[in-house]
Design an enzyme around this catalytic site. Structure first.
Site, PDB file in Angstrom:
ATOM      1  N   LEU B  12     -33.540  86.217 -25.301  1.00 38.57           N
ATOM      2  CA  LEU B  12     -34.833  86.712 -25.792  1.00 38.57           C
ATOM      3  C   LEU B  12     -35.492  85.685 -26.703  1.00 38.57           C
ATOM      4  O   LEU B  12     -36.043  85.998 -27.745  1.00 38.57           O
ATOM      5  CB  LEU B  12     -34.640  88.047 -26.519  1.00 38.57           C
ATOM      6  N   THR B  14     -38.301  82.375 -26.664  1.00 38.35           N
ATOM      7  CA  THR B  14     -39.730  82.348 -26.358  1.00 38.35           C
ATOM      8  C   THR B  14     -40.020  82.898 -24.975  1.00 38.35           C
ATOM      9  O   THR B  14     -40.895  83.750 -24.801  1.00 38.35           O
ATOM     10  CB  THR B  14     -40.221  80.891 -26.418  1.00 38.35           C
ATOM     11  N   LYS B 207     -34.266  68.787 -13.019  1.00 39.14           N
ATOM     12  CA  LYS B 207     -35.352  69.344 -12.199  1.00 39.14           C
ATOM     13  C   LYS B 207     -35.495  68.575 -10.882  1.00 39.14           C
ATOM     14  O   LYS B 207     -35.655  69.164  -9.813  1.00 39.14           O
ATOM     15  CB  LYS B 207     -36.662  69.310 -12.994  1.00 39.14           C
TER      16      LYS B 207
END
EC number: 1.1.1.3
Lengths: 428, 428
Positions: B12, B14, B207
């Site tokens: 929990l 941002t 990524k």
């Protein structure tokens, strides 16, 4: 591996031939990705004997696209004929009624009949998808419908007619008049048979109306698109806009306002340094803005065999993979009819005036603007030898109504020598 | 309307708080679009009492994310804890084993365990999606996996670490040293707890490895990413690259070559006028190239509450709508292990040399290059007062191996006063 997904393709122009090529040449790759083979059962086109650069003898031939669309061995009807009515509409309806999925690149068909066709698809448990209808190879329908589904969409903008952007770019970088740039685009085969579809903004307006329906959950309302083509844009406007730091683009803008849905496709000024301002030539760009995601910019080829066939195949692969999305991002019955707001939100404007060269002329213009509540951000009067003094004004944000009032008042003063040009500046 | 889709959210911070806000504040819009409600059953985080700016009392609290992930009233486990191992991995595995769908923003987890997790998901009929793990709010996973599924992907490039791009931009436009720009980014809270994740290129490399797996149907191979951070980029390089018409970006590039999969995340030069060259500040950009579609450029916020939560919600909405895509675009069992090719394709390079200021120094450099088969495209020697003469060279296309040979030979001539800088120029 599941059963093959069997296509029936109607329309074998550039895009249709491109789709056939991809299905033939990438069969192993497509099967690997989809978990099943993609095959073609039958094709239809107007002229059977034309050489399209791809072997077609393995596929059944149908002269009538309606017959093709309803064949037992066709799972997906791929409509690449074009035209808002006639055979494209008849065959699409026949396919959907028969429970076939439909994939189309036909923006005119959906702009005019999207609501009815989406309802027909749902009533028959069929999918109707149209990635190739908007911005060519850019997967913008998917991005807006699916990727940004957690956002309230605040604005969608786009340069979605490559021909218009090519003409405007050539006027700018080649110093051509509109007529010269138009002739060049024509010679290169960039124009539709009816050029007004391009330069009148109609084609791009069709696309905008589809994006608006997805963005705001509204019924497609092409009639509500405020349309203005690029035919009145002059090289003077392009140069003088550049001098103030702007480029002129045929820009589609849609947003939901308190007074209704705004859909505008018109020449606009955008900051020269923005992604939209930097867009050159025939490339397309769509800008999606959401309350959570902020601004997403997508850029790519808006037309041509490969890019458009790529978009068609994206839809084909979705269906092959069992990704069955609704046409406009929610059940068609839940799409709302909407009021139309004609660009009611205040915006800055660019004004180009030609004033009679007499003392007090500029004062009268300034007074007319001030009395209509339009305030001036920047003003330039250019050196001139002719009797007409060129004056450029960038206003602060104002409404089109206030501006029109000021322009009327100016005309009455007798100092305006030529028809004023007023273009909205879109803040990006 | 179908049953609600019930989320269990672990983490929990941002992003987690952002997702909770969207689910609460947009419940009607989401239900309309998905055809069913999206609800939250339970949440988990490390500290229960912290104020996260959003009411949580309506949701069950779990201290242990594994317990959360396997609750009967959770359909989708939303993993927003981060970390490549530990609780994130344990809970994700537990959820998948229990047949729950998993949505994660965790690039490290997938870069290290993507193949095993994708197999686990499939074995249990569950979906594992990760749009938020790459390039924040840009729906690039969807575009690559689905939108461009009809293409052979020829190259994927990306600026995917906003912090690095912020630092490089500040060096360029603010004239800051690397250390000053780093300190500024740190003060603004842009850096990860371990800054090497950002400036060392690791986060962006994670990524890239995920994009490569989708693009080429290969097993995620983060270990195969050639990694170089931005710590050695100097303000001189930025200025002198600019003087030659380039910008320096921490650029990820992946392509399939005849010798294997190339994955590189390193400072590169790109043309200043290209979309990548024009990218400023913390914004991300991914460039997808396919044999059919050509070049698609996507630009948007790569981090932050709204954009990342938007991407998580895109995945949530897909699951809610029954759009169940495979993790990497094809069955996990069909993903191929791959050879790694360390940037074997020839490319032009930028060289910055500091030569001793003696007659014949430049000739020795030119000879070393020539003998290694490296030919010079452009060369500039700058005016100087110090004993070291700054020389810039842009080579024609060459391999890194040939260049390294030339650099070794140069060192032996004794004319090279400082360690040479060699950066690849990526043609875009």
């Amino acid at each position: 591996m599941s059963d093959p997904l069997r296509l029936g393709i109607a329309g074998l122009g550039t895009v249709g031939a491109g789709v056939v090529k991809i299905v033939r040449q990438k069969s192993a790759l497509l099967a690997e990705r989809a978990g099943r083979e993609i095959t073609i059962s039958a094709v239809a086109a107007r002229h059977r004997d034309k050489d399209r650069g791809v072997p077609l003898s393995a596929y059944a031939w149908e002269d009538d696209p309606v017959t093709l669309a309803t064949r037992d061995d066709v799972d997906v009807f791929v409509e690449l004929m074009g035209g808002s009515d006639g055979p494209a509409k008849a065959a699409t309806e026949a396919a959907l009624k028969a429970g076939k999925d439909v994939i189309t690149a036909n923006k005119a068909l959906l702009a005019h009949h999207g609501q009815a066709l989406a309802e027909l698809a749902e009533a028959n448990g069929a999918v109707l998808r149209f990635e190739a209808a908007v911005a060519g190879g850019i997967p913008v329908i998917k991005a807006l419908t699916e990727g940004l589904a957690g956002n309230e969409i605040t604005r969608v903008m786009g340069v979605m007619n490559g021909t218009c952007n090519y003409i405007l770019t050539r006027m700018e970088d080649g110093g051509l008049t509109y007529e010269e740039a138009f002739a060049e685009a024509d010679a290169l085969g960039f124009l539709e048979a009816d050029p007004e579809l391009d330069v009148g903004g109609i084609d791009a307006g069709h696309k905008l109306s589809l994006l608006a329906a997805i963005a705001y959950g509204t019924q497609v309302n092409f009639a509500g698109v405020e349309l203005e083509g690029i035919g009145n844009v002059t090289i003077d406007d392009i140069r003088q806009a550049a001098d103030m730091g702007f480029k002129i683009k045929l820009l589609g803008v849609t947003r939901m306002t308190g007074r209704g849905l705004e859909q505008s496709m018109a020449p606009c000024l955008v900051p020269a340094g923005s992604p939209l301002g930097q867009l050159q030539g025939g490339t397309n760009m769509v800008v999606l803005e959401g309350d959570q995601v902020g601004q997403i910019v997508m850029r790519g080829a808006g037309a041509g065999e490969g890019p458009t066939a790529s978009a068609v195949m994206g839809d084909v692969m979705d269906v092959a993979r069992g990704l069955r999305a609704s046409t406009f991002g929610q059940p068609a019955s839940a799409l709302r009819a909407t009021n139309t707001a004609q660009a009611t939100l205040p915006a800055p404007f660019y004004l180009r005036l030609g004033l009679v060269d007499k003392p007090g002329a500029l004062a009268k213009v300034a007074t007319a603007l001030g009395e209509a509540g339009v305030s001036i951000n920047r003003m330039r009067q250019y050196d001139h030898t002719a009797a007409t003094a060129p004056v450029l004004i960038v206003t602060h944000k104002t409404t089109r109504a206030a501006l029109d009032k000021a322009l009327s008042a100016m005309q009455e003063t007798g100092v305006v020598a030529v028809r004023p040009v007023a273009l909205r500046i879109e803040e990006v």
